[in-house]
Design a protein around this motif. Structure first.
Motif, mmCIF file in Angstrom:
data_model
loop_
_atom_site.group_PDB
_atom_site.id
_atom_site.type_symbol
_atom_site.label_atom_id
_atom_site.label_comp_id
_atom_site.label_asym_id
_atom_site.label_seq_id
_atom_site.Cartn_x
_atom_site.Cartn_y
_atom_site.Cartn_z
ATOM 1 N N LYS A 1 -1.863 -7.293 -3.744
ATOM 2 C CA LYS A 1 -1.741 -5.915 -3.259
ATOM 3 C C LYS A 1 -0.480 -5.297 -3.841
ATOM 4 N N PRO A 2 -0.461 -3.981 -4.040
ATOM 5 C CA PRO A 2 0.803 -3.333 -4.428
ATOM 6 C C PRO A 2 1.853 -3.608 -3.356
ATOM 7 N N SER A 3 3.112 -3.743 -3.761
ATOM 8 C CA SER A 3 4.161 -4.146 -2.819
ATOM 9 C C SER A 3 4.260 -3.257 -1.595
ATOM 10 N N GLU A 4 3.982 -1.965 -1.732
ATOM 11 C CA GLU A 4 4.079 -1.074 -0.572
ATOM 12 C C GLU A 4 2.954 -1.303 0.438
ATOM 13 N N ARG B 1 1.790 -4.526 1.103
ATOM 14 C CA ARG B 1 1.906 -5.899 1.604
ATOM 15 C C ARG B 1 2.424 -5.900 3.036
ATOM 16 N N HIS C 1 6.033 -9.681 -7.789
ATOM 17 C CA HIS C 1 5.484 -9.143 -9.034
ATOM 18 C C HIS C 1 4.371 -8.136 -8.763
ATOM 19 N N ASP C 2 3.951 -7.444 -9.817
ATOM 20 C CA ASP C 2 2.847 -6.494 -9.701
ATOM 21 C C ASP C 2 1.614 -6.951 -10.472
ATOM 22 N N TYR C 3 1.604 -8.194 -10.974
ATOM 23 C CA TYR C 3 0.454 -8.702 -11.712
ATOM 24 C C TYR C 3 -0.760 -8.780 -10.803
ATOM 25 N N TRP D 1 8.737 -7.608 -2.367
ATOM 26 C CA TRP D 1 8.299 -6.909 -3.571
ATOM 27 C C TRP D 1 7.598 -7.823 -4.553
ATOM 28 N N THR E 1 -2.358 -6.376 -9.289
ATOM 29 C CA THR E 1 -2.506 -5.332 -8.276
ATOM 30 C C THR E 1 -3.481 -4.249 -8.707
ATOM 31 N N GLN E 2 -3.755 -4.149 -10.004
ATOM 32 C CA GLN E 2 -4.673 -3.118 -10.501
ATOM 33 C C GLN E 2 -6.124 -3.596 -10.541
#
Length: 72
Positions: free
Chosen positions: A5-8, A10, A51-53, A49, A55-56
């Motif tokens: 999930k995007p960090s915001e 989570r 990683h962002d791997y 926060w 999330t898309q």
């Protein structure tokens, strides 16, 4: 699953210390037990926060990835 999930989006707080596997979300259970501690990520030093791997990915792709991880 939370890390996909995007960090915001989570969880802002969760329990740590469980040794019981969560077979649906692939990770440790997030539940209060005698030996668990509530981790509040809104407190200084407790960021979620990461990683962002991934999330898309679509929800279907995320589920497929989690199901694949279960086979490892």
């Amino acid at each position: 699953m939370e890390l996909l999930k995007p960090s915001e989006e989570r969880l802002k707080s969760f329990y740590v210390g469980s040794r019981e596997l969560d077979p649906v979300n692939v990770g440790l259970m997030n539940e209060e037990t005698e030996n668990s501690t509530l981790l509040d990520t809104t407190l200084l030093g407790n960021s979620n926060w990461g990683h962002d791997y991934g999330t898309q990915l679509t929800e279907q792709e995320k589920q497929a990835l989690v199901e694949y991880m279960k086979t490892l």
